[in-house]
Scaffold this motif. Structure first.
Motif, PDB file in Angstrom:
ATOM      1  N   THR A 121       0.836  -1.201   0.000  1.00  0.00           N
ATOM      2  CA  THR A 121       0.000   0.000   0.000  1.00  0.00           C
ATOM      3  C   THR A 121       0.871   1.251   0.000  1.00  0.00           C
ATOM      4  O   THR A 121       2.085   1.195   0.207  1.00  0.00           O
ATOM      5  CB  THR A 121      -0.918   0.091   1.238  1.00  0.00           C
ATOM      6  N   VAL A 125       0.414   4.941   2.117  1.00  0.00           N
ATOM      7  CA  VAL A 125      -0.415   5.473   3.202  1.00  0.00           C
ATOM      8  C   VAL A 125      -1.326   6.608   2.749  1.00  0.00           C
ATOM      9  O   VAL A 125      -2.327   6.902   3.411  1.00  0.00           O
ATOM     10  CB  VAL A 125       0.434   5.948   4.402  1.00  0.00           C
ATOM     11  N   TYR A 181      -6.997   3.144   2.370  1.00  0.00           N
ATOM     12  CA  TYR A 181      -7.687   3.646   3.563  1.00  0.00           C
ATOM     13  C   TYR A 181      -9.039   2.962   3.730  1.00  0.00           C
ATOM     14  O   TYR A 181      -9.369   2.440   4.804  1.00  0.00           O
ATOM     15  CB  TYR A 181      -7.845   5.160   3.448  1.00  0.00           C
ATOM     16  N   GLN A 223      -9.005  -0.896   4.698  1.00  0.00           N
ATOM     17  CA  GLN A 223      -8.488  -1.349   5.992  1.00  0.00           C
ATOM     18  C   GLN A 223      -9.482  -2.244   6.718  1.00  0.00           C
ATOM     19  O   GLN A 223      -9.104  -3.232   7.357  1.00  0.00           O
ATOM     20  CB  GLN A 223      -8.148  -0.142   6.871  1.00  0.00           C
ATOM     21  N   SER A 239       4.733  10.634   0.449  1.00  0.00           N
ATOM     22  CA  SER A 239       4.358   9.561   1.375  1.00  0.00           C
ATOM     23  C   SER A 239       5.588   8.815   1.871  1.00  0.00           C
ATOM     24  O   SER A 239       5.509   8.033   2.826  1.00  0.00           O
ATOM     25  CB  SER A 239       3.412   8.571   0.693  1.00  0.00           C
ATOM     26  N   SER A 268       6.591   8.957   5.638  1.00  0.00           N
ATOM     27  CA  SER A 268       5.780   8.060   6.471  1.00  0.00           C
ATOM     28  C   SER A 268       6.226   6.619   6.321  1.00  0.00           C
ATOM     29  O   SER A 268       6.354   5.884   7.311  1.00  0.00           O
ATOM     30  CB  SER A 268       4.299   8.170   6.090  1.00  0.00           C
ATOM     31  N   TRP A 287      -2.167   2.526  10.927  1.00  0.00           N
ATOM     32  CA  TRP A 287      -3.537   3.031  10.882  1.00  0.00           C
ATOM     33  C   TRP A 287      -3.615   4.462  11.409  1.00  0.00           C
ATOM     34  O   TRP A 287      -4.298   5.313  10.831  1.00  0.00           O
ATOM     35  CB  TRP A 287      -4.449   2.115  11.677  1.00  0.00           C
ATOM     36  N   ARG A 298      -2.503   6.860   8.774  1.00  0.00           N
ATOM     37  CA  ARG A 298      -3.571   7.082   7.786  1.00  0.00           C
ATOM     38  C   ARG A 298      -4.644   8.014   8.348  1.00  0.00           C
ATOM     39  O   ARG A 298      -5.117   8.934   7.658  1.00  0.00           O
ATOM     40  CB  ARG A 298      -4.213   5.755   7.370  1.00  0.00           C
TER      41      ARG A 298
END
Length: 234
Positions: free
Chosen positions: A12, A14, A20, A23, A96, A99, A134, A137
């Protein structure tokens, strides 16, 4: 019947809205099949340069504001999702990759046994690593925070009482970066096209995009229920 856990490679980005919204499917897959599967998490830079992908790529459709409207349109079909009204319009991440790098740092510490990563009832049966991903996100999609900013990521880690000194160590010594580049290598080896992507059978089965839960589970159960030795149909 298969006795050892089935490894599922899960790729994935983020910042990907499809990951998203997916999930909840991943959580359900793990909840129902926790003893039968081993999820290997990988991250790919679809939004490695948001100015190129969104700012320029969506220039004729409103640039960042237009992409934010698109994100709201996608999520409108999934009422269980919360979305900040100004997502992609304010505090837009440059990338991204920051992250992903921070996430891989935590994953390195998990692999080294320095972070307890057992599933936790207080985290809805997620591990601490899964919960961090999570929360990153959520920071973007629900709070419109710039998750390309290292300080934002550190604040999330501090709130979760993760070992900041050790995280910085694996960031500084190159371990996290090496792990992230290995994800890129695996993306290319498996020919992963986008986010999210499930890889089963070490590349022989691939599910990419907004795939329904029953399809994902059906693919898993097909592998779990097949005989260890089966004649090839070729």
């Amino acid at each position: 019947m298969t006795t050892s856990p089935i490894r599922i490679h899960y790729f994935t980005d983020v910042l990907c809205v499809w990951a998203y919204l997916a999930q909840v499917r991943l959580d359900e897959l793990i909840k129902k099949n926790s003893s039968d599967i081993d999820i290997s998490y990988h991250f790919m830079p679809i939004f490695g340069a948001t100015e190129h992908r969104v700012g320029e790529g969506w220039k004729d459709k409103g640039s960042y504001e237009g992409f934010g409207k698109h994100t709201h349109q996608v999520c409108s079909a999934y009422p269980y999702l919360k979305l900040h009204k100004d997502v992609w319009k304010i505090n837009t991440p440059q990338t991204s990759a920051t992250s992903h790098l921070y996430i891989k740092a935590i994953q390195c510490l998990v692999d080294d046994g320095m972070i307890n990563n057992e599933a936790d009832e207080n985290l809805q049966q997620r591990t601490i690593f899964e919960e961090f991903v999570w929360q990153v996100r959520l920071a973007f999609f629900q709070e419109a925070k710039d998750i390309g900013n290292m300080q934002v990521l550190e604040d999330i880690a501090k709130a979760m009482q993760l070992p900041i000194v050790e995280i910085k160590r694996v960031l500084n010594d190159g371990s996290a970066l090496a792990a992230l580049f290995r994800d890129i290598e695996l993306r290319d080896e498996f020919r992963v096209e986008g986010s999210p992507t499930y890889i089963f059978n070490e590349g022989r089965q691939k599910l990419y995009g907004n795939v329904g839960y029953r399809i994902i589970e059906a693919n898993l159960h097909e592998i779990l229920n097949q005989p260890k030795m089966e004649a090839s149909w070729c």
